[in-house]
Design an enzyme around this catalytic site. Structure first.
Site, PDB file in Angstrom:
ATOM      1  N   GLU A  57      11.636 -38.299  -6.789  1.00 57.69           N
ATOM      2  CA  GLU A  57      12.416 -38.978  -5.701  1.00 57.69           C
ATOM      3  C   GLU A  57      12.583 -40.363  -5.991  1.00 57.69           C
ATOM      4  OE1 GLU A  57       9.446 -36.506  -3.028  1.00 57.69           O
ATOM      5  OE2 GLU A  57       9.575 -37.281  -5.141  1.00 57.69           O
ATOM      6  N   CYS A  80       5.882 -37.137  -0.741  1.00 58.94           N
ATOM      7  CA  CYS A  80       4.471 -37.578  -0.030  1.00 58.94           C
ATOM      8  C   CYS A  80       4.582 -38.860   0.766  1.00 58.94           C
ATOM      9  CB  CYS A  80       3.734 -38.220  -1.370  1.00 58.94           C
ATOM     10  SG  CYS A  80       4.398 -39.432  -2.360  1.00 58.94           S
ATOM     11  N   GLU A 294      -8.189 -15.919 -22.134  1.00 59.10           N
ATOM     12  CA  GLU A 294      -7.777 -15.509 -23.612  1.00 59.10           C
ATOM     13  C   GLU A 294      -9.507 -15.041 -24.075  1.00 59.10           C
ATOM     14  OE1 GLU A 294      -5.499 -17.465 -26.307  1.00 59.10           O
ATOM     15  OE2 GLU A 294      -4.418 -18.475 -24.745  1.00 59.10           O
ATOM     16  N   LEU A 299     -14.634  -9.649 -20.119  1.00 57.07           N
ATOM     17  CA  LEU A 299     -14.509 -10.828 -19.175  1.00 57.07           C
ATOM     18  C   LEU A 299     -13.476 -10.405 -18.418  1.00 57.07           C
ATOM     19  CD1 LEU A 299     -14.956 -13.515 -17.727  1.00 57.07           C
ATOM     20  CD2 LEU A 299     -13.970 -14.701 -19.714  1.00 57.07           C
TER      21      LEU A 299
END
Length: 364
Positions: A57, A80, A294, A299
């Site tokens: 902005e 904000c 990765e 996992l």
């Protein structure tokens, strides 16, 4: 969403494109773009490039100057209203004389979360939000996940054959896909806040897990995260070479020594394995928005079973590796079709050499 004009859609689409220019550099902040316009005429544009630097902005208002008075500001995330490393954007919009603000999303971050809209409305500015919200949500999926659920967004990247194999039975996997797909992976690493792998992959492949972009392109280097429940990560491996920040998660019943350049943190074990949700919560405290996993099937399967795979990034090569090849996910045993894991296709990209990139989001 109804109620917005074609001009509104056009300006918000441009704001989203502007925001994407910060994909590699804004982390841990969200990607934000802003367009300031009078009807169809654009008078200011801006996008947030890096944490600590001016927000979208502010840059759009700087370009617009006095022409911002009476204009509409299109912004991809609620402005904000608090002092951080930069002044409040809501105050800047009020001071510039903007009369209408259209936002794609309300900001769930606790320091904003509606306060920006309230400040604008208190100054007499018309506020609307929800325009192209789906696109804005996907673009900032990591930041929004961390703000809403206290953990990063988890993207599991895998390369596979046409018959769904990631490697030969021996573990050999270099290279299933071609150079174009491997270069594409680097761009996804660059937008991630962290690249995560397990001890098995670290020992077998000795990866670097750094983001390597073409000359002239920059990124905030992703943190490298290793799950090392045994405390067996070798000190002479690439992951401990200091080339990029590295954090190692280990079990709370061991005290490993990774050397002075590597941070470690302890989490509890669950059924002999690290508590994956606790690992992600620890990463969130380090302002990690997106984690790119990765790793191998063990996992990947553990994350899937735990409900922690938000996105699948699959690179498919036009090859067949056979039924003895390694599967995508280990430990997935379903009793019925009702137990299957569902994903929504988000995109398909074809590379010139025949490889495909498939992007899926978990069904919620």
């Amino acid at each position: 969403m109804t109620g917005f004009s074609d001009i509104d859609h056009r300006h918000m689409a441009e704001a989203l494109l502007l925001a994407e220019q910060g994909a590699f550099t804004t982390k841990p902040n969200p990607m934000v773009g802003c367009v300031i316009a009078h009807g169809p005429a654009v008078v200011g544009r801006g996008w947030h490039a890096r944490a600590g630097e001016p927000h979208a902005e502010a840059l759009a208002l700087r370009e617009a100057g006095g022409r911002a008075s009476g204009a509409t500001a299109y912004v991809t995330l609620e402005p904000c209203a608090h002092f951080g490393r930069t002044p409040p954007c809501a105050d800047a919009l009020v001071a510039a004389g903007v009369t209408r603000v259209v936002a794609a999303l309300k900001d769930p971050f606790h320091a904003v979360s509606g306060r920006g809209f309230t400040a604008l409305q208190a100054a007499g500015i018309a506020v609307e939000h929800g325009l192209m919200a789906t696109e804005a949500e996907w673009m900032n999926r990591g930041f929004l996940m961390r703000a809403r659920q206290g953990r990063p967004w988890v993207r599991v990247k895998m390369a596979m054959s046409l018959d769904g194999r990631t490697a030969l039975a021996s573990g050999e996997s270099k290279w299933i896909t071609g150079e174009a797909a491997r270069a594409d992976v680097q761009r996804y690493r660059a937008r991630a806040s962290a690249v995560l792998t397990g001890l098995g992959t670290a020992l077998a492949d000795n990866p670097r897990l750094t983001a390597r972009l073409p000359e002239g392109e920059a990124c905030v280097p992703p943190m490298r995260v290793v799950l090392d429940h045994h405390g067996a990560l070798p000190k002479d491996g690439h992951l401990l070479d200091g080339e990029a920040p590295t954090v190692v998660a280990h079990a709370d019943d061991i005290i490993p020594d990774y050397g002075p350049t590597v941070e470690g943190f302890a989490v509890r074990r669950i059924d002999g394995h690290l508590d994956l949700l606790a690992v992600l919560a620890q990463l969130a405290t380090r302002q990690i928005n997106e984690v790119q996993v990765e790793a191998g099937a063990t996992l990947a399967g553990a994350l899937l079973r735990a409900g922690l795979v938000d996105e699948l990034l699959l690179y498919v090569a036009p090859v067949v590796l056979g039924d003895r090849g390694r599967a995508l996910f280990a430990g997935i045993e379903l009793a019925s079709m009702e137990d299957r894991f569902g994903f929504e296709r988000m995109g398909v990209h074809a590379f010139d050499d025949g490889d495909l990139r498939l992007t899926y989001r978990r069904n919620t």
